[in-house]
Scaffold this motif. Structure first.
Motif, mmCIF file in Angstrom:
data_model
loop_
_atom_site.group_PDB
_atom_site.id
_atom_site.type_symbol
_atom_site.label_atom_id
_atom_site.label_comp_id
_atom_site.label_asym_id
_atom_site.label_seq_id
_atom_site.Cartn_x
_atom_site.Cartn_y
_atom_site.Cartn_z
ATOM 1 N N SER A 316 0.725 -1.204 -0.071
ATOM 2 C CA SER A 316 0.063 -0.029 0.068
ATOM 3 C C SER A 316 0.876 1.005 -0.067
ATOM 4 O O SER A 316 2.041 1.352 0.238
ATOM 5 N N LYS A 317 0.172 2.514 -0.144
ATOM 6 C CA LYS A 317 1.123 3.651 -0.408
ATOM 7 C C LYS A 317 0.313 4.661 0.417
ATOM 8 O O LYS A 317 -0.661 4.781 0.765
ATOM 9 N N GLN A 318 1.200 5.875 0.736
ATOM 10 C CA GLN A 318 0.629 7.141 1.328
ATOM 11 C C GLN A 318 0.016 7.028 2.506
ATOM 12 O O GLN A 318 -1.092 7.629 2.792
ATOM 13 N N ASP A 319 0.298 5.958 3.489
ATOM 14 C CA ASP A 319 -0.544 5.564 4.573
ATOM 15 C C ASP A 319 0.521 5.456 5.641
ATOM 16 O O ASP A 319 -0.067 5.126 6.815
ATOM 17 N N ILE A 320 1.694 5.999 5.841
ATOM 18 C CA ILE A 320 2.486 5.829 6.884
ATOM 19 C C ILE A 320 2.955 7.202 7.449
ATOM 20 O O ILE A 320 3.066 8.152 6.562
ATOM 21 N N ILE A 321 3.191 7.535 8.857
ATOM 22 C CA ILE A 321 3.585 8.681 9.321
ATOM 23 C C ILE A 321 4.824 8.396 10.080
ATOM 24 O O ILE A 321 5.248 7.441 10.909
ATOM 25 N N LEU A 322 5.782 9.228 9.536
ATOM 26 C CA LEU A 322 7.318 8.913 10.066
ATOM 27 C C LEU A 322 7.587 10.271 10.906
ATOM 28 O O LEU A 322 7.253 11.234 10.774
ATOM 29 N N SER A 323 8.493 9.937 12.058
ATOM 30 C CA SER A 323 9.128 11.075 12.856
ATOM 31 C C SER A 323 10.616 10.905 12.552
ATOM 32 O O SER A 323 11.361 10.006 12.878
ATOM 33 N N LEU A 324 10.911 12.127 12.391
ATOM 34 C CA LEU A 324 12.394 12.363 12.246
ATOM 35 C C LEU A 324 12.872 13.079 13.300
ATOM 36 O O LEU A 324 12.527 14.355 13.620
ATOM 37 N N ASN A 325 13.681 12.572 13.892
ATOM 38 C CA ASN A 325 14.479 13.389 15.184
ATOM 39 C C ASN A 325 15.556 14.111 14.779
ATOM 40 O O ASN A 325 16.587 13.735 14.128
ATOM 41 N N MET A 326 15.490 15.580 14.792
ATOM 42 C CA MET A 326 16.344 16.469 14.186
ATOM 43 C C MET A 326 17.607 16.558 15.030
ATOM 44 O O MET A 326 18.591 17.091 14.609
ATOM 45 N N SER A 327 17.436 16.157 16.447
ATOM 46 C CA SER A 327 18.872 15.952 17.037
ATOM 47 C C SER A 327 19.936 14.774 16.569
ATOM 48 O O SER A 327 21.038 15.003 16.706
#
Length: 565
Positions: A316-327
């Protein structure tokens, strides 16, 4: 050898061995000055380094067969080293500044400038060309976040026009605003062949003075045209191009954020760049295993960027939420919507009309907003729904859904749909939902603004009956208009109400809206137009592009505290 000859020769040799961006040139311009604070209206002959010659030096210095991208840590550090060497070894004054065209490769016509003055001043500059259709462009060079007067001046001159002789007049002002002096320089800027439209067609319906200050940023210009360079384009209120940021993206050129005074944006389909005021890429963040799309938002409280994504190995596509840790630069998958709505995903199919025949596009998120570092507001095009997620990082749960209630009839999610207050048609295929607060509102109330495409389609459920959405466009029939919508949400009462509606050119997909300094910036992407409207919904100016397919989004930014003071 006298000092002046030493300075000019040394700078020329240094430029020969500095790293330049692909497709651009370095420029050294020495003026005939009369001392600090003197007025000078003439310029000496410029020295130019061709793009091809610089690229040969780049490959030699870095021992590369070719420079594939400027979004590379080694590439960026090499440029920085060379610039620092030039600044330390040679005297750069207001009479003879150091000018370098786009050294870091992140702003095609951004002119790096460095010089020192004997007293602390601010620098105002005006860019002009011998073309009556292109007005002068005046800005103040960035110094620091507070706009203080300084003795060392380093930044980017913005607004140069490709294929023109650009006259740049720099003026110095003391802390109390007193004029100190000026100098004029001329730059014969090559046509790099990256800009299709130097000037957009502008239609003024009202007094153009009502336009807010800033630059219109176009994302995804002619996105589906494979011959069009990928870039973010910055146009002024007269519709004149003033800056261009090159990218290597497919669907990620959708947004930019300013994080600690630096610009953050997608530079490829699986990486982001953090770029300082000089154009140097300070950090590159990768989303290995995922491609990104449509939108991201910065969670300032937790120093994370929340990103809409697709898992590469998923069906499937376009159904994920990612978190990018800026630190740390680490990424984490915080929500897989297939786990939150497994029955909706299970019922979806791939139809013959689907653009991707390998992945199911069952939810198609196109915008994300972070609320108080805890919750999310998401826009789902495929479901024509605005979805709130509570406690996104610890225990994500659907808080509510805003849509026509008939979309969710017969599902276990029907009780989560907020009640419509008033008689109006709910959105269909909306994009770019923005969370807007107002001190006058009661606790639990806020606004949501968005582009209501007025387009009824659900490819993953081809038999879905949209007849309850009156007057909406379909795959087989366009309609006359899309709309700017503004909802008042009352979470305590469980209601949403349409409080503002503006009729705009029709766009079945893409597009966005933005409340900006009391006005509304609205982009109708498939129509290739955008406009700025006043608070009453009256068009101030409309800008028409010559795209063959579409533009994705347009937002407006002052760029103060980044390029300008």
């Amino acid at each position: 050898m006298d000092e002046k000859k030493k300075s000019n020769k040394g700078l020329f040799l240094a430029l020969l061995f500095s790293v330049a961006a692909l497709g651009v040139a370095l420029v050294l311009c020495a003026t005939i000055g009369k001392g600090f604070g003197a007025s000078n209206n003439s310029s000496s002959k410029e020295n130019y380094i061709s793009a091809e010659k610089v690229q040969r030096q780049v490959k030699k210095i870095l021992n590369l067969d070719e420079v594939k991208t400027v979004y590379d840590a080694q590439y960026q550090s090499t440029v920085k080293t060379r610039l620092e060497a030039m600044k330390k070894d040679y005297v750069c004054t207001f009479e003879e500044p150091l000018f370098v065209m786009n050294p870091f490769g992140t702003n095609v016509t951004g002119m790096y400038v460095y010089f020192k003055t004997s007293e602390a001043v601010n620098v105002e500059y005006t860019v002009s060309v011998a073309d009556i259709s292109i007005p002068e462009y005046t800005k103040t060079l960035y110094t620091d976040e507070d706009g203080n007067v300084v003795k060392k001046h380093e930044g980017q001159i913005i607004g140069l026009i490709q294929g023109k002789i650009n006259t740049v007049t720099m003026r110095l002002y003391s802390d109390d605003g007193k004029f100190v002096g000026e100098n004029t320089f001329k730059f014969d800027v090559p046509d790099y062949g990256t800009i299709k439209e130097t000037e957009l067609k502008v239609t003024n319906k009202q007094d153009s003075k009502k336009l807010s200050d800033g630059l219109f940023v176009i994302y995804g210009y002619d996105r589906r045209n494979t011959n069009e360079p990928k870039h973010m384009l910055f146009y002024d209120n007269d519709g004149v191009i003033r800056a261009e940021i090159p990218l290597a993206v497919t669907n990620g050129d959708v947004n930019m954020e300013f994080i600690d005074g630096k610009m953050f944006y997608a530079c490829t389909d699986s990486s982001y760049a953090l770029v300082n005021q000089l154009g140097q890429v300070e950090s590159i963040y990768n989303t290995e295993g995922y491609t990104t799309h449509h939108d991201f938002d910065y969670d300032k409280e937790n120093k994370r960027v929340l990103i809409l994504a697709t898992k590469k190995k998923s069906k499937s596509k376009q159904d994920i939420i990612l978190s990018l840790n800026m630190s740390t630069g680490g990424i984490e998958e915080v929500i897989d919507f297939g786990n939150l709505m497994p029955d909706i995903k299970k019922g979806a199919v791939i139809t013959a009309d689907a653009p991707d025949r390998e992945k199911i596009d069952w939810v198609h998120f196109n915008s994300i907003q972070v609320i108080n570092g805890k919750h999310l507001i998401l826009s789902s095009r495929e479901l024509s729904s605005i979805i709130r997620i509570n406690n996104y990082y610890t225990m994500p749960k659907i808080g509510y859904i805003i849509s026509d209630s008939k979309i969710w009839e017969g599902t276990k999610y029907s009780s989560l749909v907020l009640k419509k207050k008033g008689t109006f048609t709910s959105q269909a295929g909306q994009h770019s939902v923005n969370y807007v607060t107002d001190a006058s509102l009661k606790n639990g109330q806020y606004y949501l603004t968005f582009f209501n495409n007025n387009y009824a389609q659900r490819l993953s459920y081809p038999d879905f009956d949209w007849s309850f959405i009156k007057g909406a466009g379909t795959q087989n029939k366009d309609v006359d208009n899309s709309y700017y919508y503004k909802y008042l949400v009352d979470e305590k009462k469980g209601t949403y109400k349409l409080v503002e509606k503006v009729k705009v050119p029709y766009s079945s997909i893409v597009s966005n809206v933005q409340e900006y300094n009391g006005n509304r910036v609205i982009c109708s992407g498939t129509a290739g137009v955008f406009g700025e409207y006043d608070k009453d919904g009256k068009l101030i100016s409309k800008f028409k592009t010559k795209v063959t397919s579409l533009i994705y989004r347009v937002q407006k930014e002052t760029m103060d505290g980044y390029w300008f003071n």
